[in-house]
Design a protein around this motif. Structure first.
Motif, PDB file in Angstrom:
ATOM      1  N   LEU A 112       0.825  -1.208   0.000  1.00 25.50           N
ATOM      2  CA  LEU A 112       0.000   0.000   0.000  1.00 25.50           C
ATOM      3  C   LEU A 112       0.863   1.263   0.000  1.00 25.50           C
ATOM      4  N   ILE A 113       1.927   1.283   0.780  1.00 22.87           N
ATOM      5  CA  ILE A 113       2.811   2.454   0.807  1.00 22.87           C
ATOM      6  C   ILE A 113       3.481   2.640  -0.549  1.00 22.87           C
ATOM      7  N   ARG A 114       3.931   1.546  -1.145  1.00 17.81           N
ATOM      8  CA  ARG A 114       4.583   1.628  -2.451  1.00 17.81           C
ATOM      9  C   ARG A 114       3.602   2.099  -3.523  1.00 17.81           C
ATOM     10  N   LEU A 115       2.385   1.564  -3.527  1.00 15.46           N
ATOM     11  CA  LEU A 115       1.389   1.980  -4.505  1.00 15.46           C
ATOM     12  C   LEU A 115       1.013   3.448  -4.312  1.00 15.46           C
ATOM     13  N   ALA A 116       0.850   3.861  -3.068  1.00 13.19           N
ATOM     14  CA  ALA A 116       0.482   5.248  -2.789  1.00 13.19           C
ATOM     15  C   ALA A 116       1.560   6.209  -3.286  1.00 13.19           C
ATOM     16  N   ALA A 117       2.810   5.863  -3.050  1.00 15.66           N
ATOM     17  CA  ALA A 117       3.908   6.725  -3.489  1.00 15.66           C
ATOM     18  C   ALA A 117       3.932   6.836  -5.012  1.00 15.66           C
ATOM     19  N   ARG A 118       3.711   5.730  -5.690  1.00 11.36           N
ATOM     20  CA  ARG A 118       3.730   5.760  -7.150  1.00 11.36           C
ATOM     21  C   ARG A 118       2.569   6.569  -7.703  1.00 11.36           C
ATOM     22  N   ILE A 119       1.412   6.438  -7.081  1.00 10.84           N
ATOM     23  CA  ILE A 119       0.243   7.180  -7.553  1.00 10.84           C
ATOM     24  C   ILE A 119       0.420   8.672  -7.312  1.00 10.84           C
ATOM     25  N   CYS A 120       1.043   9.028  -6.210  1.00 13.73           N
ATOM     26  CA  CYS A 120       1.334  10.442  -5.964  1.00 13.73           C
ATOM     27  C   CYS A 120       2.324  10.964  -6.998  1.00 13.73           C
ATOM     28  N   GLU A 121       3.312  10.164  -7.317  1.00 10.90           N
ATOM     29  CA  GLU A 121       4.347  10.588  -8.259  1.00 10.90           C
ATOM     30  C   GLU A 121       3.805  10.705  -9.677  1.00 10.90           C
ATOM     31  N   GLU A 122       2.997   9.730 -10.107  1.00  9.16           N
ATOM     32  CA  GLU A 122       2.553   9.692 -11.498  1.00  9.16           C
ATOM     33  C   GLU A 122       1.253  10.438 -11.757  1.00  9.16           C
ATOM     34  N   TYR A 123       0.376  10.514 -10.739  1.00  7.90           N
ATOM     35  CA  TYR A 123      -0.939  11.110 -10.953  1.00  7.90           C
ATOM     36  C   TYR A 123      -1.228  12.293 -10.030  1.00  7.90           C
ATOM     37  N   GLY A 124      -0.287  12.614  -9.166  1.00 10.10           N
ATOM     38  CA  GLY A 124      -0.469  13.756  -8.273  1.00 10.10           C
ATOM     39  C   GLY A 124      -1.339  13.487  -7.069  1.00 10.10           C
ATOM     40  N   GLY A 125      -1.742  12.238  -6.861  1.00 12.91           N
ATOM     41  CA  GLY A 125      -2.578  11.897  -5.713  1.00 12.91           C
ATOM     42  C   GLY A 125      -3.834  11.179  -6.137  1.00 12.91           C
ATOM     43  N   GLU A 126      -4.749  10.997  -5.175  1.00 13.94           N
ATOM     44  CA  GLU A 126      -5.927  10.175  -5.445  1.00 13.94           C
ATOM     45  C   GLU A 126      -6.875  10.797  -6.464  1.00 13.94           C
ATOM     46  N   ALA A 127      -6.987  12.117  -6.490  1.00 18.66           N
ATOM     47  CA  ALA A 127      -7.898  12.753  -7.452  1.00 18.66           C
ATOM     48  C   ALA A 127      -7.423  12.535  -8.885  1.00 18.66           C
ATOM     49  N   GLY A 128      -6.124  12.692  -9.117  1.00 23.98           N
ATOM     50  CA  GLY A 128      -5.591  12.482 -10.448  1.00 23.98           C
ATOM     51  C   GLY A 128      -5.698  11.034 -10.883  1.00 23.98           C
ATOM     52  N   PHE A 129      -5.485  10.122  -9.948  1.00 22.08           N
ATOM     53  CA  PHE A 129      -5.615   8.698 -10.247  1.00 22.08           C
ATOM     54  C   PHE A 129      -7.059   8.360 -10.569  1.00 22.08           C
ATOM     55  N   ASP A 130      -7.985   8.927  -9.832  1.00 18.57           N
ATOM     56  CA  ASP A 130      -9.407   8.684 -10.076  1.00 18.57           C
ATOM     57  C   ASP A 130      -9.792   9.164 -11.475  1.00 18.57           C
ATOM     58  N   GLU A 131      -9.311  10.320 -11.858  1.00 21.02           N
ATOM     59  CA  GLU A 131      -9.600  10.850 -13.187  1.00 21.02           C
ATOM     60  C   GLU A 131      -9.030   9.945 -14.273  1.00 21.02           C
ATOM     61  N   PHE A 132      -7.826   9.442 -14.050  1.00 21.24           N
ATOM     62  CA  PHE A 132      -7.196   8.531 -15.007  1.00 21.24           C
ATOM     63  C   PHE A 132      -8.031   7.273 -15.191  1.00 21.24           C
ATOM     64  N   VAL A 133      -8.466   6.667 -14.095  1.00 22.60           N
ATOM     65  CA  VAL A 133      -9.239   5.423 -14.157  1.00 22.60           C
ATOM     66  C   VAL A 133     -10.568   5.639 -14.869  1.00 22.60           C
ATOM     67  N   ARG A 134     -11.196   6.781 -14.668  1.00 18.48           N
ATOM     68  CA  ARG A 134     -12.514   7.027 -15.237  1.00 18.48           C
ATOM     69  C   ARG A 134     -12.465   7.461 -16.698  1.00 18.48           C
ATOM     70  N   SER A 135     -11.385   8.118 -17.098  1.00 20.74           N
ATOM     71  CA  SER A 135     -11.366   8.745 -18.417  1.00 20.74           C
ATOM     72  C   SER A 135     -10.578   7.976 -19.475  1.00 20.74           C
ATOM     73  N   GLU A 136      -9.551   7.250 -19.075  1.00 22.66           N
ATOM     74  CA  GLU A 136      -8.746   6.525 -20.056  1.00 22.66           C
ATOM     75  C   GLU A 136      -9.429   5.222 -20.476  1.00 22.66           C
ATOM     76  N   GLY A 137      -8.996   4.678 -21.599  1.00 20.61           N
ATOM     77  CA  GLY A 137      -9.548   3.423 -22.075  1.00 20.61           C
ATOM     78  C   GLY A 137      -9.233   2.285 -21.118  1.00 20.61           C
ATOM     79  N   PRO A 138     -10.127   1.295 -21.029  1.00 24.07           N
ATOM     80  CA  PRO A 138      -9.914   0.183 -20.090  1.00 24.07           C
ATOM     81  C   PRO A 138      -8.582  -0.529 -20.266  1.00 24.07           C
ATOM     82  N   ALA A 139      -8.168  -0.749 -21.507  1.00 27.91           N
ATOM     83  CA  ALA A 139      -6.905  -1.453 -21.743  1.00 27.91           C
ATOM     84  C   ALA A 139      -5.724  -0.649 -21.215  1.00 27.91           C
ATOM     85  N   VAL A 140      -5.782   0.671 -21.402  1.00 28.00           N
ATOM     86  CA  VAL A 140      -4.707   1.543 -20.911  1.00 28.00           C
ATOM     87  C   VAL A 140      -4.648   1.501 -19.388  1.00 28.00           C
ATOM     88  N   VAL A 141      -5.814   1.604 -18.748  1.00 29.37           N
ATOM     89  CA  VAL A 141      -5.864   1.582 -17.286  1.00 29.37           C
ATOM     90  C   VAL A 141      -5.393   0.237 -16.756  1.00 29.37           C
TER      91      VAL A 141
END
Length: 271
Positions: free
Chosen positions: A120-149
């Motif tokens: 969980l700590i490793r995943l959280a750090a990566r999501i903060c680094e790549e998506y800027g946090g939970e809001a950015g990750f949520d937007e990525f999951v909802r907006s990108e194509g399923p295969a990409v996600v």
């Protein structure tokens, strides 16, 4: 599974509600007919809308354990790290900064807590680094194509196919996604809906190819419930006779000997 919704839209008899009847005779495959029959037993639900990072956390906690064990761990984690009263709070950032020993203690009821806390700590750090946090990750999951996600999730250490598919289904609301847990893997091969030796990915591919996209989410949750109540690993209901299992007529019972009561993994039975 969550509590049943207020309105039954499956066409099942229990609970009333809006009627949208399933007709197994209209389905092109046996797997589709099975999911339709499950709609007469359980309440059909809609999916999507859950916070993507919290869904990821919840699924990691559920790995290799029961809901009874993982739910208290999830609740304790959210109480300690989510800080929902703070509008600027970010669960991903909170977990990325967490001390592993404290997080492990918090989620101890879920089992494998040292491993899961590190994940969980490793995943959280990566999501903060790549998506800027939970809001950015949520937007990525909802907006990108399923295969990409899905590819992005599978690239994260500690995330397997079932976890990725659960995020796609429960957070992204994606149709055509059929997560495969131990119940779905067992039932699908026992019924003959997938090859007896199929791995989890083989089962997923078979189900997503033969179940209508809009029915996959319900098929997953209903099959999990059916596995808990009827088609258990060691004592499937069919051992008590055809009338004991509502899906008896759809099932090949691979690995189940109704005469002796012996039950083996379908892959073993087919050797």
């Amino acid at each position: 599974m969550d509590d049943e919704p207020a309105e039954n839209i499956s066409g099942g008899d229990a609970g009333g509600g809006r009627f949208t009847a399933f007709d197994p005779g209209e389905h092109a495959t046996r797997a589709a007919a099975v999911v339709a029959e499950l709609g007469d037993i359980y309440w059909e639900k809609t999916y999507g809308g859950r916070d993507a990072f919290e869904c990821l956390v919840r699924t990691v906690l559920s790995q290799n354990t029961s809901d009874v064990a993982s739910q208290p761990a999830h609740d304790a984690l959210m109480e300690r790290y989510a800080a929902k009263e703070d509008e600027d709070a970010d669960l991903a950032r909170s977990l990325a900064d967490a001390h592993q020993d404290e997080l492990a203690e918090t989620i101890s009821s879920a089992g494998l807590y040292n491993q899961k806390s590190g994940t969980l700590i490793r995943l959280a750090a990566r999501i903060c680094e790549e998506y800027g946090g939970e809001a950015g990750f949520d937007e990525f999951v909802r907006s990108e194509g399923p295969a990409v996600v899905r590819d992005a999730l599978l690239d994260m250490k500690g995330v397997g196919p079932k976890t990725a598919d659960c995020v796609l289904l429960f957070a992204g609301g994606r149709q055509g996604v059929f997560p495969v847990d131990t119940h779905v893997h067992r039932i699908t091969r026992r019924m003959g809906l997938a090859p007896a030796a199929a791995d989890h990915e083989g089962v997923r591919e078979a189900l997503e190819a033969s179940v209508p996209a809009e029915a996959c989410g319900f098929g997953h949750t209903a099959m999990v419930q059916f596995g808990r109540e009827y088609c258990t690993a060691r004592e499937p209901a069919c051992l008590d006779g055809p009338e004991a299992c509502p899906l008896y007529d759809y099932c090949d019972r691979v690995g189940v000997d109704e005469l002796t009561g012996a039950v083996v993994d379908p892959a073993v039975a087919e050797d």
